[in-house]
Design a protein around this motif. Structure first.
Motif, mmCIF file in Angstrom:
data_model
loop_
_atom_site.group_PDB
_atom_site.id
_atom_site.type_symbol
_atom_site.label_atom_id
_atom_site.label_comp_id
_atom_site.label_asym_id
_atom_site.label_seq_id
_atom_site.Cartn_x
_atom_site.Cartn_y
_atom_site.Cartn_z
ATOM 1 N N SER A 52 41.624 40.066 44.594
ATOM 2 C CA SER A 52 41.452 38.749 45.038
ATOM 3 C C SER A 52 41.212 38.816 44.005
ATOM 4 O O SER A 52 40.227 39.038 43.218
ATOM 5 C CB SER A 52 40.734 39.013 45.977
ATOM 6 O OG SER A 52 39.375 39.369 45.288
ATOM 7 N N ARG A 53 41.543 37.250 43.762
ATOM 8 C CA ARG A 53 41.024 35.904 42.916
ATOM 9 C C ARG A 53 39.885 35.664 42.938
ATOM 10 O O ARG A 53 39.618 35.116 42.220
ATOM 11 C CB ARG A 53 41.815 34.759 43.383
ATOM 12 C CG ARG A 53 41.992 33.644 41.880
ATOM 13 C CD ARG A 53 43.226 32.490 42.324
ATOM 14 N NE ARG A 53 42.323 31.467 41.048
ATOM 15 C CZ ARG A 53 42.763 31.316 39.904
ATOM 16 N NH1 ARG A 53 43.448 32.205 39.337
ATOM 17 N NH2 ARG A 53 42.183 30.366 39.467
ATOM 18 N N ARG A 54 39.295 35.336 43.983
ATOM 19 C CA ARG A 54 37.608 35.109 44.145
ATOM 20 C C ARG A 54 37.061 36.391 42.850
ATOM 21 O O ARG A 54 36.076 36.159 41.936
ATOM 22 C CB ARG A 54 37.609 35.580 44.685
ATOM 23 C CG ARG A 54 35.381 34.429 45.634
ATOM 24 C CD ARG A 54 35.540 35.320 46.904
ATOM 25 N NE ARG A 54 35.923 36.603 47.321
ATOM 26 C CZ ARG A 54 34.327 37.051 47.661
ATOM 27 N NH1 ARG A 54 33.799 37.273 46.600
ATOM 28 N NH2 ARG A 54 35.036 39.063 47.986
ATOM 29 N N GLN A 55 37.346 37.721 42.989
ATOM 30 C CA GLN A 55 36.788 38.634 42.536
ATOM 31 C C GLN A 55 37.175 38.358 41.033
ATOM 32 O O GLN A 55 36.176 39.026 40.258
ATOM 33 C CB GLN A 55 36.859 39.763 42.773
ATOM 34 C CG GLN A 55 36.286 40.592 44.210
ATOM 35 C CD GLN A 55 36.485 41.120 44.977
ATOM 36 O OE1 GLN A 55 37.534 41.729 45.198
ATOM 37 N NE2 GLN A 55 35.096 42.488 45.703
ATOM 38 N N ARG A 56 38.191 38.218 40.029
ATOM 39 C CA ARG A 56 39.038 38.346 39.248
ATOM 40 C C ARG A 56 37.947 37.588 38.409
ATOM 41 O O ARG A 56 37.554 37.172 37.301
ATOM 42 C CB ARG A 56 40.551 38.157 38.966
ATOM 43 C CG ARG A 56 41.189 38.985 39.644
ATOM 44 C CD ARG A 56 42.017 39.122 39.177
ATOM 45 N NE ARG A 56 43.182 38.466 40.789
ATOM 46 C CZ ARG A 56 43.674 36.656 40.960
ATOM 47 N NH1 ARG A 56 44.458 37.248 39.040
ATOM 48 N NH2 ARG A 56 44.402 37.047 41.998
ATOM 49 N N LEU A 57 38.262 35.951 39.260
ATOM 50 C CA LEU A 57 37.549 34.774 38.367
ATOM 51 C C LEU A 57 35.381 35.381 38.913
ATOM 52 O O LEU A 57 35.887 35.115 37.770
ATOM 53 C CB LEU A 57 37.720 33.553 39.680
ATOM 54 C CG LEU A 57 38.184 32.557 39.335
ATOM 55 C CD1 LEU A 57 38.481 31.423 40.646
ATOM 56 C CD2 LEU A 57 37.916 31.836 37.933
ATOM 57 N N ALA A 58 35.478 35.844 39.186
ATOM 58 C CA ALA A 58 33.923 36.754 39.544
ATOM 59 C C ALA A 58 33.783 37.570 38.128
ATOM 60 O O ALA A 58 32.935 37.685 37.176
ATOM 61 C CB ALA A 58 33.502 36.907 40.711
ATOM 62 N N HIS A 61 34.345 34.894 34.839
ATOM 63 C CA HIS A 61 32.805 34.997 34.332
ATOM 64 C C HIS A 61 31.787 36.335 33.339
ATOM 65 O O HIS A 61 30.755 35.566 32.853
ATOM 66 C CB HIS A 61 32.243 33.801 35.884
ATOM 67 C CG HIS A 61 32.879 32.805 35.998
ATOM 68 N ND1 HIS A 61 32.860 31.793 34.621
ATOM 69 C CD2 HIS A 61 33.623 32.523 36.999
ATOM 70 C CE1 HIS A 61 33.974 31.020 35.693
ATOM 71 N NE2 HIS A 61 34.294 31.029 36.649
ATOM 72 N N SER A 70 40.973 36.597 35.133
ATOM 73 C CA SER A 70 41.417 36.005 36.086
ATOM 74 C C SER A 70 42.454 35.219 36.188
ATOM 75 O O SER A 70 43.052 35.732 37.732
ATOM 76 C CB SER A 70 40.836 34.830 36.436
ATOM 77 O OG SER A 70 40.923 34.288 35.433
ATOM 78 N N ALA A 134 29.969 41.616 41.099
ATOM 79 C CA ALA A 134 31.917 40.790 41.024
ATOM 80 C C ALA A 134 32.466 41.831 42.190
ATOM 81 O O ALA A 134 33.217 41.907 43.080
ATOM 82 C CB ALA A 134 32.380 40.789 40.026
#
Ligand SMILES: Cc1cc2nc3c(=O)[nH]c(=O)nc-3n(C[C@H](O)[C@H](O)[C@H](O)COP(=O)(O)O)c2cc1C
Length: 171
Positions: A52-58, A61, A70, A134
Motif C-alpha cells: 500500500s502507498r500509505r504504508q510505503r510513505l510511512a 518517512h 515510497s 508503519a
C-alpha cells in the motif's frame, strides 16, 4: 544470469519505474528468502511484504525521509524476532543470531531481485519505532532492513571497494 554476474552487476537502485512487479517474481524472491540459512534453522525473523502507498510513505518517512522507498511498488521489511532464537541459544541467539538470520535473509532477497531484472536498495537508516508502526510489527521485533523493490529507473555504475589486499588478512 550466472551467480557471479548477478553479484558483480548488482547495484543499489534508488529510482523505480512506475510499473508493478509481477506476483511470480515476488514469490520467487520470497522463496529465495526461505532458502537462506539460519542459526539452528530457526529462521528468527519476520518478513513484511508492503504494497500500500500509505504504508510505503510511512516507511519512507520512518527512514528519515528517504522518499525513494515510497516510489518502489513493493517494499520488504526484515525484522529480527530475538525470542525465537533465544529459545535454543539464549542470549547469543537473542543478541546475535536473530540479527544475523534477518540480515542473511535480506541479502538473499537483494540478490534475487537482481537475478529477476529488478532493482533494490538496502535501507538501514531508520527510526525503529516508526518502522514498527508503519507495518504493524509488535514491540519485540527488531526492524533490521528495509528493501524497496521495483523495476530500475536508473543504471548506477560501479561503486569503489577496498582492495582484497586490504580486506583479507591471510593468517
Ligand atoms: C547495512 C546497510 C545499510 C544501508 N543503509 C542505506 C540507507 O539507509 N540508504 C541508502 O540509500 N542506502 C543504504 N545502504 C546501501 C549502501 O549505501 C550501498 O550498498 C553501498 O553504497 C554500496 O553500493 P552498491 O549497493 O551499489 O554496491 C545500506 C547498505 C547496508 C548494507
Amino acid at each position: 544470469m550466472d551467480f557471479f554476474d548477478t553479484v558483480a552487476r548488482r547495484h543499489s537502485i534508488r529510482a523505480f519505474r512506475d510499473v508493478e512487479v509481477e506476483r511470480e517474481k515476488i514469490d520467487r524472491i520470497l522463496e529465495t528468502i526461505n532458502h537462506a540459512p539460519s542459526a539452528g534453522d530457526l529462521q528468527a525473523y519476520q518478513v513484511y511484504l508492503v504494497h500500500s502507498r500509505r504504508q510505503r510513505l510511512a516507511l519512507a518517512h520512518a527512514a528519515l525521509d528517504q522518499m525513494f522507498i515510497s516510489e518502489a511498488p513493493v517494499v520488504l521489511v526484515f525484522c529480527a524476532t530475538p525470542q525465537r532464537s533465544a529459545i535454543k541459544y539464549g542470549q547469543r541467539g537473542e543478541q546475535l543470531y536473530a540479527l544475523q538470520d534477518a540480515t542473511i535473509a535480506c541479502a538473499y532477497a537483494q540478490l534475487a531481485t537482481s537475478t529477476l531484472g529488478l532493482g533494490a536498495a538496502w535501507v538501514g537508516s531508520f527510526d525503529e519505532d516508526a518502522v514498527r508502526r508503519a507495518i504493524g510489527a509488535p514491540g519485540d521485533e527488531i526492524p533490521i532492513a528495509i528493501l524497496p523493490v521495483g523495476y530500475p529507473a536508473e543504471a548506477p555504475g560501479w561503486t569503489p571497494r577496498r582492495s582484497l589486499r586490504d580486506l583479507v588478512r591471510e593468517v
